[in-house]
Design a protein around this motif. Sequence first.
Motif, PDB file in Angstrom:
ATOM      1  N   THR A   2      -1.166   0.452  -7.533  1.00 14.28           N
ATOM      2  CA  THR A   2      -0.134  -0.497  -7.155  1.00 14.28           C
ATOM      3  C   THR A   2       1.178   0.217  -6.946  1.00 14.28           C
ATOM      4  OG1 THR A   2       0.596  -0.932  -9.394  1.00 14.28           O
ATOM      5  CG2 THR A   2      -1.180  -2.313  -8.555  1.00 14.28           C
ATOM      6  N   THR A   3       2.042  -0.400  -6.194  1.00 14.86           N
ATOM      7  CA  THR A   3       3.418   0.049  -6.192  1.00 14.86           C
ATOM      8  C   THR A   3       4.145  -0.732  -7.269  1.00 14.86           C
ATOM      9  OG1 THR A   3       3.944  -1.601  -4.523  1.00 14.86           O
ATOM     10  CG2 THR A   3       3.467   0.608  -3.745  1.00 14.86           C
ATOM     11  N   HIS A 199      -5.622  -5.308  -0.828  1.00 17.28           N
ATOM     12  CA  HIS A 199      -5.394  -4.267  -1.825  1.00 17.28           C
ATOM     13  C   HIS A 199      -6.572  -3.309  -1.857  1.00 17.28           C
ATOM     14  CE1 HIS A 199      -4.106  -2.216  -5.421  1.00 17.28           C
ATOM     15  NE2 HIS A 199      -5.214  -2.555  -6.044  1.00 17.28           N
ATOM     16  N   ASN A 227      -0.376  -2.735  -4.347  1.00 13.74           N
ATOM     17  CA  ASN A 227      -0.242  -1.898  -3.166  1.00 13.74           C
ATOM     18  C   ASN A 227      -1.082  -2.457  -2.024  1.00 13.74           C
ATOM     19  OD1 ASN A 227      -1.728   0.734  -1.716  1.00 13.74           O
ATOM     20  ND2 ASN A 227       0.492   0.801  -1.790  1.00 13.74           N
ATOM     21  N   GLY A 229      -1.790  -1.143   1.595  1.00 12.38           N
ATOM     22  CA  GLY A 229      -1.489   0.060   2.341  1.00 12.38           C
ATOM     23  C   GLY A 229      -2.454   0.372   3.463  1.00 12.38           C
ATOM     24  N   GLN A 316       3.984   8.512  -5.649  1.00 10.22           N
ATOM     25  CA  GLN A 316       4.622   7.274  -5.195  1.00 10.22           C
ATOM     26  C   GLN A 316       4.864   7.290  -3.690  1.00 10.22           C
ATOM     27  OE1 GLN A 316       8.078   7.661  -7.611  1.00 10.22           O
ATOM     28  NE2 GLN A 316       7.123   6.848  -9.474  1.00 10.22           N
ATOM     29  N   PHE A 319       1.835   6.041  -1.677  1.00 14.17           N
ATOM     30  CA  PHE A 319       1.695   4.590  -1.726  1.00 14.17           C
ATOM     31  C   PHE A 319       2.787   3.896  -0.925  1.00 14.17           C
ATOM     32  CE2 PHE A 319      -0.596   5.430  -5.856  1.00 14.17           C
ATOM     33  CZ  PHE A 319      -1.826   5.001  -5.398  1.00 14.17           C
ATOM     34  N   ALA A 320       4.029   4.390  -1.044  1.00 10.95           N
ATOM     35  CA  ALA A 320       5.142   3.763  -0.333  1.00 10.95           C
ATOM     36  C   ALA A 320       4.964   3.879   1.179  1.00 10.95           C
ATOM     37  CB  ALA A 320       6.460   4.400  -0.770  1.00 10.95           C
ATOM     38  N   SER A 322       2.168   4.196   2.788  1.00 13.19           N
ATOM     39  CA  SER A 322       1.066   3.317   3.204  1.00 13.19           C
ATOM     40  C   SER A 322       1.519   1.857   3.249  1.00 13.19           C
ATOM     41  CB  SER A 322      -0.129   3.478   2.256  1.00 13.19           C
ATOM     42  OG  SER A 322       0.089   2.818   1.011  1.00 13.19           O
ATOM     43  N   GLU A 323       2.409   1.469   2.321  1.00 13.55           N
ATOM     44  CA  GLU A 323       2.937   0.095   2.296  1.00 13.55           C
ATOM     45  C   GLU A 323       3.762  -0.198   3.543  1.00 13.55           C
ATOM     46  OE1 GLU A 323       3.561  -2.598   0.064  1.00 13.55           O
ATOM     47  OE2 GLU A 323       2.362  -2.021  -1.678  1.00 13.55           O
TER      48      GLU A 323
END
Length: 352
Positions: A2-3, A199, A227, A229, A316, A319-320, A322-323
């Motif tokens: 998750t973010t 997710h 997340n 992504g 991080q 993930f960021a 990909s978001e």
Amino acid sequence: MTTTTVLPAGPRELRYPFPDTPETGTVGEVAPGILWARIPLPFRLDHVNIYLIEDGDGWAVLDTGIANDQTREIWRALVAGPLAGRRLTRLIVSHYHPDHIGLAGWLCDRFDLPLLTSHSAYLGCLNISLSPGALDAEPYRDHYRRHGMADDAARLVSTQGHNYLRMVAPLPPVFSRLVAGDTLTLGGRDFEVLAGDGHAPEQLMLYWRDGNVFLAADQVLARISPNIGVWAVEPEGDPLGLYLRSLAALRATIPADALVLPGHQLPFVGLHQRCRELAAHHDERCAAIAEACGAKPRSVADLLPFVFPRALDPHQMGFAFSEVHAHVNRMKRQGTLVRDAKDEDVHRYRLA
């Protein structure tokens, strides 16, 4: 996975019946015949929730924690302590992320458990286990560069940023498939099997209608957004569209006053409100991206500070990135953004 995006404060209808979390190596009862344990994680999202569901003369296990020595020791302590005197009967895994499936192979082997999970979870985890360094391959690194990430950052994200994928023990050679629409009977109680997306593909959730208890995995969390992504292996995917569709389906299927037992953070009541908050959160991110791309064409990497203004480590950052990419792809599908044709090497987007 998750973010750790904390959603802004606003009108809340969520209630937290169990504000005190169980200490490591202990359990707490959250519903008749359902126990809650927490297992630490070695990154910013510092724990995962594990649930044990009464199953005849023992306990069915939902999710596992990652594969490391600390998690194995915690499981040994649980079995020798609060779970002593009753066996583990079977292992249910909600989805293929290492914090949920990582120790499945070890638990199944040590306690002679059958593994129940989705087709997507089993094959997704098996693929990662067989080739944990695959995302460092040049085509995948090129994915980050193509969307504006500098070479050094792309190298870090595709190596250090994916270290968590290696925190998985080898899976059992066979599994039993759970599919949305199935009924899983545990201890004489019927749990409806649901599947969400966005997710993780085919993420499994369980609903005990007679007790009004919803085991939500990572699909709906109380204080952070899971997340959502786009990853290098499916660069044109629309996970955000799938996630929003799944939230709408949950609101249509599960009562608003169900007790939600999530994969992270606290159990809560207020599912419909939380689904609305999560959908609004993603709308706000799309609005921020639209404003940024209205000023000039921007790549996914260019858009990162508009959505994640804080400093990010390689874990991080992956993930960021990909978001943000997921929001860009959703807006492309909706016709809000189009690719700017002026730069052939880097994909930049402007308002349509």
